[in-house]
Design a protein around this motif. Structure first.
Motif, PDB file in Angstrom:
ATOM      1  N   ILE A   1       0.859  -1.190   0.000  1.00 37.16           N
ATOM      2  CA  ILE A   1       0.000   0.000   0.000  1.00 37.16           C
ATOM      3  C   ILE A   1       0.890   1.233   0.000  1.00 37.16           C
ATOM      4  CG2 ILE A   1      -1.688   1.314   1.321  1.00 37.16           C
ATOM      5  CD1 ILE A   1      -2.997  -1.155   0.489  1.00 37.16           C
ATOM      6  N   GLY A   2       0.631   2.148  -0.880  1.00 35.59           N
ATOM      7  CA  GLY A   2       1.462   3.339  -0.972  1.00 35.59           C
ATOM      8  C   GLY A   2       1.209   4.309   0.163  1.00 35.59           C
ATOM      9  N   GLY A   3       2.248   5.051   0.523  1.00 37.69           N
ATOM     10  CA  GLY A   3       2.094   6.145   1.468  1.00 37.69           C
ATOM     11  C   GLY A   3       2.079   7.456   0.705  1.00 37.69           C
ATOM     12  N   SER A   4       2.088   8.557   1.436  1.00 39.63           N
ATOM     13  CA  SER A   4       2.076   9.860   0.762  1.00 39.63           C
ATOM     14  C   SER A   4       3.418  10.173   0.118  1.00 39.63           C
ATOM     15  CB  SER A   4       1.721  10.954   1.763  1.00 39.63           C
ATOM     16  OG  SER A   4       0.402  10.777   2.231  1.00 39.63           O
ATOM     17  N   LEU A   5       4.498   9.618   0.666  1.00 40.33           N
ATOM     18  CA  LEU A   5       5.814   9.863   0.074  1.00 40.33           C
ATOM     19  C   LEU A   5       5.929   9.123  -1.257  1.00 40.33           C
ATOM     20  CD1 LEU A   5       8.145   9.391   3.194  1.00 40.33           C
ATOM     21  CD2 LEU A   5       7.448  11.537   2.139  1.00 40.33           C
ATOM     22  N   ARG A   6       6.507   9.788  -2.250  1.00 36.59           N
ATOM     23  CA  ARG A   6       6.764   9.120  -3.533  1.00 36.59           C
ATOM     24  C   ARG A   6       8.202   8.618  -3.527  1.00 36.59           C
ATOM     25  NH1 ARG A   6       3.636  13.636  -6.838  1.00 36.59           N
ATOM     26  NH2 ARG A   6       5.699  14.584  -6.898  1.00 36.59           N
ATOM     27  N   ILE A   7       8.335   7.342  -3.131  1.00 39.08           N
ATOM     28  CA  ILE A   7       9.665   6.731  -3.052  1.00 39.08           C
ATOM     29  C   ILE A   7       9.605   5.376  -3.742  1.00 39.08           C
ATOM     30  CG2 ILE A   7      11.532   5.968  -1.541  1.00 39.08           C
ATOM     31  CD1 ILE A   7      10.500   7.836   0.609  1.00 39.08           C
ATOM     32  N   GLU A   8      10.092   5.334  -4.969  1.00 34.07           N
ATOM     33  CA  GLU A   8      10.175   4.050  -5.681  1.00 34.07           C
ATOM     34  C   GLU A   8      11.169   3.150  -4.975  1.00 34.07           C
ATOM     35  OE1 GLU A   8       8.804   2.919  -8.831  1.00 34.07           O
ATOM     36  OE2 GLU A   8       7.324   4.472  -8.361  1.00 34.07           O
ATOM     37  N   SER A   9      12.276   3.730  -4.599  1.00 33.05           N
ATOM     38  CA  SER A   9      13.335   3.013  -3.897  1.00 33.05           C
ATOM     39  C   SER A   9      14.094   4.043  -3.064  1.00 33.05           C
ATOM     40  CB  SER A   9      14.275   2.367  -4.914  1.00 33.05           C
ATOM     41  OG  SER A   9      15.611   2.403  -4.457  1.00 33.05           O
ATOM     42  N   PRO A  10      14.606   3.623  -1.897  1.00 31.22           N
ATOM     43  CA  PRO A  10      15.368   4.580  -1.078  1.00 31.22           C
ATOM     44  C   PRO A  10      16.633   5.058  -1.775  1.00 31.22           C
ATOM     45  CG  PRO A  10      15.076   2.483   0.091  1.00 31.22           C
ATOM     46  CD  PRO A  10      14.494   2.301  -1.274  1.00 31.22           C
ATOM     47  N   ASP A  11      17.025   4.411  -2.851  1.00 30.86           N
ATOM     48  CA  ASP A  11      18.253   4.803  -3.562  1.00 30.86           C
ATOM     49  C   ASP A  11      17.971   5.683  -4.769  1.00 30.86           C
ATOM     50  OD1 ASP A  11      19.596   2.959  -1.797  1.00 30.86           O
ATOM     51  OD2 ASP A  11      18.793   1.363  -3.078  1.00 30.86           O
ATOM     52  N   ASP A  12      16.701   5.926  -5.069  1.00 28.14           N
ATOM     53  CA  ASP A  12      16.336   6.717  -6.246  1.00 28.14           C
ATOM     54  C   ASP A  12      16.589   8.201  -5.971  1.00 28.14           C
ATOM     55  OD1 ASP A  12      15.219   7.955  -8.395  1.00 28.14           O
ATOM     56  OD2 ASP A  12      13.152   7.367  -7.942  1.00 28.14           O
TER      57      ASP A  12
ATOM     58  N   HIS B   1      18.631   7.647  17.544  1.00 30.40           N
ATOM     59  CA  HIS B   1      18.353   8.704  16.556  1.00 30.40           C
ATOM     60  C   HIS B   1      18.806   8.216  15.184  1.00 30.40           C
ATOM     61  CE1 HIS B   1      18.858  10.864  20.446  1.00 30.40           C
ATOM     62  NE2 HIS B   1      17.757  11.443  20.039  1.00 30.40           N
ATOM     63  N   PRO B   2      18.151   8.691  14.111  1.00 22.90           N
ATOM     64  CA  PRO B   2      18.477   8.175  12.778  1.00 22.90           C
ATOM     65  C   PRO B   2      19.877   8.566  12.321  1.00 22.90           C
ATOM     66  CG  PRO B   2      16.832   9.936  12.648  1.00 22.90           C
ATOM     67  CD  PRO B   2      17.027   9.636  14.101  1.00 22.90           C
ATOM     68  N   GLU B   3      20.583   7.606  11.756  1.00 19.58           N
ATOM     69  CA  GLU B   3      21.911   7.849  11.180  1.00 19.58           C
ATOM     70  C   GLU B   3      21.794   7.778   9.660  1.00 19.58           C
ATOM     71  OE1 GLU B   3      24.432   8.764  12.887  1.00 19.58           O
ATOM     72  OE2 GLU B   3      23.785   8.276  14.929  1.00 19.58           O
ATOM     73  N   HIS B   4      22.469   8.691   8.983  1.00 16.54           N
ATOM     74  CA  HIS B   4      22.310   8.782   7.534  1.00 16.54           C
ATOM     75  C   HIS B   4      22.875   7.579   6.794  1.00 16.54           C
ATOM     76  CE1 HIS B   4      26.384  10.075   8.191  1.00 16.54           C
ATOM     77  NE2 HIS B   4      26.636   9.976   6.914  1.00 16.54           N
ATOM     78  N   ILE B   5      23.740   6.796   7.469  1.00 18.80           N
ATOM     79  CA  ILE B   5      24.320   5.637   6.776  1.00 18.80           C
ATOM     80  C   ILE B   5      23.306   4.502   6.648  1.00 18.80           C
ATOM     81  CG2 ILE B   5      26.693   6.175   7.450  1.00 18.80           C
ATOM     82  CD1 ILE B   5      26.476   3.944   9.551  1.00 18.80           C
ATOM     83  N   LEU B   6      22.174   4.601   7.338  1.00 14.97           N
ATOM     84  CA  LEU B   6      21.145   3.564   7.227  1.00 14.97           C
ATOM     85  C   LEU B   6      20.322   3.811   5.959  1.00 14.97           C
ATOM     86  CD1 LEU B   6      19.813   1.105   8.652  1.00 14.97           C
ATOM     87  CD2 LEU B   6      18.149   2.738   9.590  1.00 14.97           C
ATOM     88  N   ARG B   7      20.209   2.784   5.143  1.00 10.79           N
ATOM     89  CA  ARG B   7      19.453   2.912   3.896  1.00 10.79           C
ATOM     90  C   ARG B   7      18.028   3.357   4.200  1.00 10.79           C
ATOM     91  NH1 ARG B   7      16.874  -1.263   0.420  1.00 10.79           N
ATOM     92  NH2 ARG B   7      16.826  -0.424  -1.695  1.00 10.79           N
ATOM     93  N   GLY B   8      17.608   4.404   3.531  1.00  8.15           N
ATOM     94  CA  GLY B   8      16.272   4.947   3.758  1.00  8.15           C
ATOM     95  C   GLY B   8      16.285   6.242   4.542  1.00  8.15           C
ATOM     96  N   VAL B   9      17.348   6.472   5.320  1.00  2.00           N
ATOM     97  CA  VAL B   9      17.450   7.717   6.089  1.00  2.00           C
ATOM     98  C   VAL B   9      18.137   8.764   5.213  1.00  2.00           C
ATOM     99  CG1 VAL B   9      18.474   8.849   8.100  1.00  2.00           C
ATOM    100  CG2 VAL B   9      17.502   6.552   8.322  1.00  2.00           C
ATOM    101  N   ASP B  10      17.420   9.833   4.898  1.00  4.54           N
ATOM    102  CA  ASP B  10      18.012  10.883   4.067  1.00  4.54           C
ATOM    103  C   ASP B  10      18.959  11.765   4.879  1.00  4.54           C
ATOM    104  OD1 ASP B  10      16.558  10.014   1.851  1.00  4.54           O
ATOM    105  OD2 ASP B  10      14.828  11.243   2.394  1.00  4.54           O
ATOM    106  N   PHE B  11      18.572  12.043   6.119  1.00  6.71           N
ATOM    107  CA  PHE B  11      19.378  12.938   6.954  1.00  6.71           C
ATOM    108  C   PHE B  11      19.404  12.421   8.396  1.00  6.71           C
ATOM    109  CE2 PHE B  11      17.715  15.667   3.578  1.00  6.71           C
ATOM    110  CZ  PHE B  11      18.876  16.271   3.129  1.00  6.71           C
ATOM    111  N   ALA B  12      20.584  12.396   8.964  1.00  8.88           N
ATOM    112  CA  ALA B  12      20.713  12.101  10.389  1.00  8.88           C
ATOM    113  C   ALA B  12      20.136  13.275  11.179  1.00  8.88           C
ATOM    114  CB  ALA B  12      22.180  11.884  10.747  1.00  8.88           C
TER     115      ALA B  12
END
Lengths: 286, 307
Positions: free
Chosen positions: A44-55, A100-111
């Protein structure tokens, strides 16, 4: 019928908090429905448009209230971006899955982790999209007490001045901060009026109604006009009766008895917690 | 040096569309070469340095190379945590330009002095720290570093007419530039103290003392090799900086001497006390802090036991 997405996020928050014996449970429960609305599940899609966290053309997301990141890890797991094995390293030694989120984790844009900084990052992401002629949007979740930070209002002014219509902020208005209720520590009201006075397009929403959040976002003019803020009314610790609106659950870990009760309440859905239906978590494990 | 910076950046922007310039409402009569030529790539973010660095971080994540500009103290100290958590942690190509290293804003008082910026920036792994000595070296350094993948902090002097004799615009990351081959005394100058340090060397030469001057503009990466080689040849070194004596080039040299077990005595010349409300011209203040060429020469003679 599958359990609602937000209920699965809550279950993971409780499981991981108990396994790691750490706190910040109430803050994560507070944004479970907001995260469910933004990310959706594996099917099910969310409001974010993310085909892949690497896109590179994905929407950008900043969890400015980084201490609630466990809700985000749960969403990543349910999306299939994070394995169960990785999820189970939460708060372990040598993991990127900290408090807290670290940017090195796939999917996290910003720490994030230092309050009052995330909105500026989202503003930069929205401005970059405009300068590049991209349809990318930027979404930022801030806490209500984070609005104590002066630097947040620097970003608020900048976004309005530059009419960053591709920027959406969701304020998690749970009325609590680390040491007390916001009305006692630092009054925020009328919070929506304050954002409106700074030139923002302001919407009020039930922060535990994922569908309502998605509907508002779908109706926003993201191509022209002012930036948008959703003042999302939430309950701190939502879904676990003894945590709701209780200051101690900002930091407190659960005992065995508390954990059993919390899990039972979330599993039997003692409160109505709407959300999208998705595939079971096991189907999303990579 | 700010004029040289704006000129070099404009030239780079001609050929690289990733370059943007943001200012915290400063740079009157300095940034116009860029702002006039690239109005759509120039942003005055208002008096909001924290947001400026945060926005630049978001821009850099999307592929831009944003330069953010303010006076040293606001660019470094006010926005410090944003710099640390943003471009440094994410290793993004944000360039922080601080103008007015030391007490160049003399009459403006401590609020406008950049006297600890190198100290707080140098401790950050992954942040390139550059303090050019004159306009020509500023140009070389800007051109040499614009494409680095990580963040850069520049500490620029205000004076575009300043020239360090013998430097000739030389700059290389991780290197120090040597001026003179004297054998009696080593002088190590940080950034905008280069000219007056060379002037002190000339005064000493007239007294029969030959000096070698090392100009250190690349603070991080530090010129370990060049400094170690030079410090091994001299019994005494004078470090000269428009900065508190803690944290800057004097500290760097001390670290190298101590870690290398070198037999060189370090005499740190710099700002040793909090200004405490006393303002004046840069020249007056340098006299007060013992940083004028004559004062440096006197300190050198004393250190050599020849006074």
């Amino acid at each position: 019928m599958r359990p609602p997405l937000a209920r699965q996020i809550r279950r993971i928050i409780l499981e991981q908090s108990k396994r790691a014996h750490v706190g910040h449970i109430g803050s994560a429960l507070s944004i479970a429905d907001i995260i469910a609305a933004l990310y959706g599940g594996s099917s099910i899609g969310g409001s974010l448009r993310i085909e892949s966290p690497d896109d590179p053309e994905r929407d950008r997301f900043v969890l400015s209230k980084g201490h609630a990141v466990l809700a985000l890890y749960a969403a990543f797991f349910l999306k299939g971006w994070l394995t169960e094995e990785s999820l189970n390293t939460y708060c372990g030694d040598g993991t990127a899955l900290g408090v807290h989120p670290e940017h090195i984790l796939r999917g996290v844009d910003f720490a994030t982790g230092s309050l009052g900084q995330g909105l500026s990052l989202g503003v930069g992401a929205a401005l970059a999209a405009r300068l590049q002629g991209s349809a990318r949007r930027a979404f930022v979740v801030v806490s209500d007490a984070e609005c104590n930070e002066g630097s947040l209002w620097e970003a608020v002014m900048f976004a309005a001045h530059h009419q960053l219509s591709n920027l959406v902020v969701i304020v998690d208005l749970n009325g609590q901060q680390a040491l007390g209720y916001t009305r006692e520590v630092m009054s925020l009201e009328p919070l929506g009026e304050r954002w409106r006075a700074f030139g923002w397009d302001v919407h009020s929403v039930d922060g535990h109604d994922a569908e309502a959040i998605q509907e508002i976002i779908a109706g926003l003019n993201m191509t022209a006009g002012p930036p948008h803020v959703l003042i999302a009314r939430t309950t701190f610790g939502r879904g676990v009766s003894f945590m709701e609106n209780q200051i101690k659950w900002h930091y407190w870990p659960m005992s065995d008895e508390e954990y059993d009760q919390a899990l039972g309440e979330v599993a039997t859905q003692v409160r109505a917690m709407p959300g999208a239906e998705i595939e079971p978590a096991t189907g999303a494990i990579q | 040096m700010r004029g040289a910076f704006a000129q070099a950046l404009s030239e780079l922007a001609e050929r690289d569309p990733r370059i943007l310039l943001l200012t915290g409402d400063l740079g009157y009569m300095a940034l116009e070469p860029f702002a006039d030529k690239f109005p759509e790539r120039f942003f005055n973010v208002g008096v909001a340095e924290q947001n400026m660095v945060g926005v630049a971080t978001g821009l850099a994540e999307a592929g831009f190379i944003p330069y953010v500009y303010s006076i040293v103290t606001f660019a470094s100290l006010r926005a410090y945590e944003f710099i640390r958590n943003g471009p440094i942690q994410h290793q993004l190509p944000v360039r922080i330009i601080g103008v007015g290293g030391g007490v160049e804003y003399g009459q403006n008082g401590l609020s406008h002095y950049g006297v600890e910026d190198v100290g707080v920036m140098r401790v950050q792994p992954g942040l390139t720290v550059i303090a050019p000595a004159d306009a020509e070296q500023t140009r070389t350094a800007v051109l040499a570093t614009y494409d680095l993948p990580g963040p850069v902090y520049f500490r620029l002097g205000k004076d575009d007419r300043m020239t360090v004799p013998g430097l000739n615009g030389r700059f290389e990351l991780g290197r120090a530039q040597r001026i003179g081959e004297g054998r009696d005394l080593l002088l190590v100058a940080m950034g905008n103290m280069g000219r007056d340090t060379v002037a002190a060397a000339q005064i000493l030469a007239s007294r029969g003392i030959t000096c070698s001057v090392l100009v250190v503009a690349s603070l991080n990466p530090a010129p370990h090799h060049d400094l170690t080689a030079a410090l091994s040849q001299f019994p005494v070194v004078l470090t000269v900086e428009a900065h508190y004596i803690t944290g800057g080039v004097g500290s760097l040299v001390s670290e190298i001497v101590a870690e290398g077990g070198l037999g060189c005595r370090v005499v740190r010349c710099g700002i040793k006390t909090m200004p405490n409300g006393i303002t004046g011209s840069q020249g007056y203040l340098h006299q007060m802090y013992g940083l004028a060429p004559e004062a440096l020469a006197a300190t050198a003679l004393e250190a050599l036991g020849k006074e």
